[in-house]
Write a protein that holds these residues in place. Structure first.
Motif, PDB file in Angstrom:
ATOM      1  N   LYS A  56      26.984  27.676  47.638  1.00  0.00           N
ATOM      2  CA  LYS A  56      28.163  28.336  48.208  1.00  0.00           C
ATOM      3  C   LYS A  56      29.281  27.320  48.347  1.00  0.00           C
ATOM      4  N   ASP A  57      30.499  27.711  47.954  1.00  0.00           N
ATOM      5  CA  ASP A  57      31.644  26.814  48.072  1.00  0.00           C
ATOM      6  C   ASP A  57      32.836  27.595  48.591  1.00  0.00           C
ATOM      7  N   VAL A  58      33.883  26.858  48.965  1.00  0.00           N
ATOM      8  CA  VAL A  58      35.090  27.459  49.521  1.00  0.00           C
ATOM      9  C   VAL A  58      36.288  26.965  48.726  1.00  0.00           C
ATOM     10  N   SER A  59      37.185  27.874  48.397  1.00  0.00           N
ATOM     11  CA  SER A  59      38.409  27.503  47.691  1.00  0.00           C
ATOM     12  C   SER A  59      39.511  27.225  48.705  1.00  0.00           C
ATOM     13  N   ALA A  60      40.223  26.128  48.502  1.00  0.00           N
ATOM     14  CA  ALA A  60      41.277  25.757  49.444  1.00  0.00           C
ATOM     15  C   ALA A  60      42.490  26.680  49.336  1.00  0.00           C
ATOM     16  N   ASP A  61      42.827  27.071  48.109  1.00  0.00           N
ATOM     17  CA  ASP A  61      44.055  27.854  47.926  1.00  0.00           C
ATOM     18  C   ASP A  61      43.947  28.944  46.859  1.00  0.00           C
ATOM     19  N   LEU A  62      42.739  29.191  46.362  1.00  0.00           N
ATOM     20  CA  LEU A  62      42.500  30.217  45.332  1.00  0.00           C
ATOM     21  C   LEU A  62      43.202  29.911  44.012  1.00  0.00           C
ATOM     22  N   SER A  63      43.600  28.654  43.821  1.00  0.00           N
ATOM     23  CA  SER A  63      44.307  28.309  42.585  1.00  0.00           C
ATOM     24  C   SER A  63      43.400  28.416  41.361  1.00  0.00           C
ATOM     25  N   GLU A  64      42.079  28.437  41.580  1.00  0.00           N
ATOM     26  CA  GLU A  64      41.151  28.555  40.453  1.00  0.00           C
ATOM     27  C   GLU A  64      41.183  29.949  39.832  1.00  0.00           C
ATOM     28  N   PHE A  83      34.661  34.611  43.477  1.00  0.00           N
ATOM     29  CA  PHE A  83      34.509  34.284  42.064  1.00  0.00           C
ATOM     30  C   PHE A  83      33.319  33.347  41.963  1.00  0.00           C
ATOM     31  N   ALA A  84      32.794  33.193  40.761  1.00  0.00           N
ATOM     32  CA  ALA A  84      31.534  32.460  40.624  1.00  0.00           C
ATOM     33  C   ALA A  84      31.452  31.738  39.293  1.00  0.00           C
ATOM     34  N   THR A 119      29.483  30.220  33.058  1.00  0.00           N
ATOM     35  CA  THR A 119      30.430  31.306  32.816  1.00  0.00           C
ATOM     36  C   THR A 119      31.183  31.627  34.103  1.00  0.00           C
ATOM     37  N   MET A 120      32.502  31.523  34.061  1.00  0.00           N
ATOM     38  CA  MET A 120      33.329  31.829  35.217  1.00  0.00           C
ATOM     39  C   MET A 120      33.635  33.317  35.246  1.00  0.00           C
TER      40      MET A 120
END
Length: 301
Positions: free
Chosen positions: A94-102, A110-111, A116-117
């Motif tokens: 499990k991870d957290v995105s700082a700003d959803l820029s990915e 998202f995974a 595969t993204m």
């Protein structure tokens, strides 16, 4: 000459003024800019930035560990992915995105699924099934498949908006939603960020329709949803009467767990009456909790 203390106040004032100006420019641009249909279509198909370990499964959500044991994430859409992975006994990170820029669509979850993204909980679940050659409908009758589809739509299209409304249309809900943000932004800018976030979320609710309804009506919608789920469940162990839990059960748990176990982020006093009225739904949620989080059973013993 400007004395040091005066200079300090001056610098803070300039900083606040610049921040307010940036926010105002952003708001004005947002108000005047209309995205074209072609731009919307391009964004909907734009690839995600490739991040994470390609040798495993990584899921991005709002927090790595939810403060309430038995709840995977603040978002039930993130939680439905995690619950399904737990049901399949698939290890994941499990991870957290700082700003959803990915993610060009600026949404969670998202995974990274073994390189595969993919984003959107529904697409992630389908990708998991395709990778593992799993058929979630195998062994189900046509009636069960139809019931499962309706249950999913009730959860994602109605019950979700009840919780969303309680989070952003009540004072307790707003304070709870803003607590995490408040810890991570400078104090002087927080009121501006708070106003922007709440205005955005309330606008979503206004557009959806729930934001135009009295709170007591929204709560009644939730009660009706719970009664419908209780009627579908009846005295069965799992939601569709199957011998083993299915994806429809993990979906149900992902949404029900927020109402049954977490009252920190919204006003949920009315849920006590629901629990008394619908004991089969309470027992079902508890049963799914122990199935997906077996360590809780060990601790209880």
């Amino acid at each position: 000459m400007i004395f040091p203390q005066v200079q300090s106040y001056h610098d803070v004032g300039v900083g606040i003024g610049a921040s307010v100006l940036i926010v105002c420019i952003y708001k004005l641009r947002s108000a005047l800019y209309v995205r074209s249909c072609a731009d919307i279509e391009r964004t909907s198909k734009a690839p995600l930035k490739h991040v994470g370990d390609d040798g495993t499964i990584t899921v991005w959500g709002f927090q790595k560990v939810h403060p309430v044991k038995g709840i995977c994430d603040t978002s039930p859409f993130v939680a439905r992915v995690e619950c399904y992975l737990k049901l399949l006994s698939l290890d994941y990170t499990k991870d957290v995105s700082a700003d959803l820029s990915e993610n060009p669509r600026s949404k969670l979850p998202f995974a990274n699924l073994y390189g595969t993204m993919v984003d959107d909980s529904g697409r992630i679940l389908r990708a998991i099934q395709e990778h593992g050659k799993l058929d979630p409908k195998a062994g189900l009758t046509a009636d069960q498949i139809a019931q499962g589809h309706l249950v999913q739509r009730l959860l994602t299209g109605s019950l979700y908006w009840v919780r969303y409304s309680l989070n952003f249309l009540t004072e307790k809900g707003q304070n709870g939603a803003m607590e995490g943000i408040k810890k991570n932004v400078p104090g002087f800018i927080f009121p501006i960020i708070r106003a922007m976030v709440l205005n955005s979320q309330i606008a979503n609710l206004m557009g959806q329709g729930f934001g135009r309804m009295p709170l007591e009506d929204i709560i009644e919608f939730g009660k009706e949803d719970f009664r419908a789920l209780s009627a579908v469940l009846g005295d069965r162990t799992f939601i569709l009467g199957t011998k083993e839990a299915t994806i429809y059960d993990t979906d149900a748990y992902a949404f029900l767990s927020h109402f049954m176990y977490d009252s920190t982020g919204a006003s949920m006093d009315w849920m006590e009456a629901v629990k008394e009225e619908l004991p089969n739904l309470v027992k079902y949620t508890d049963r799914m909790r122990l199935l997906l989080f077996p360590d809780l059973k060990t601790k209880a013993n």
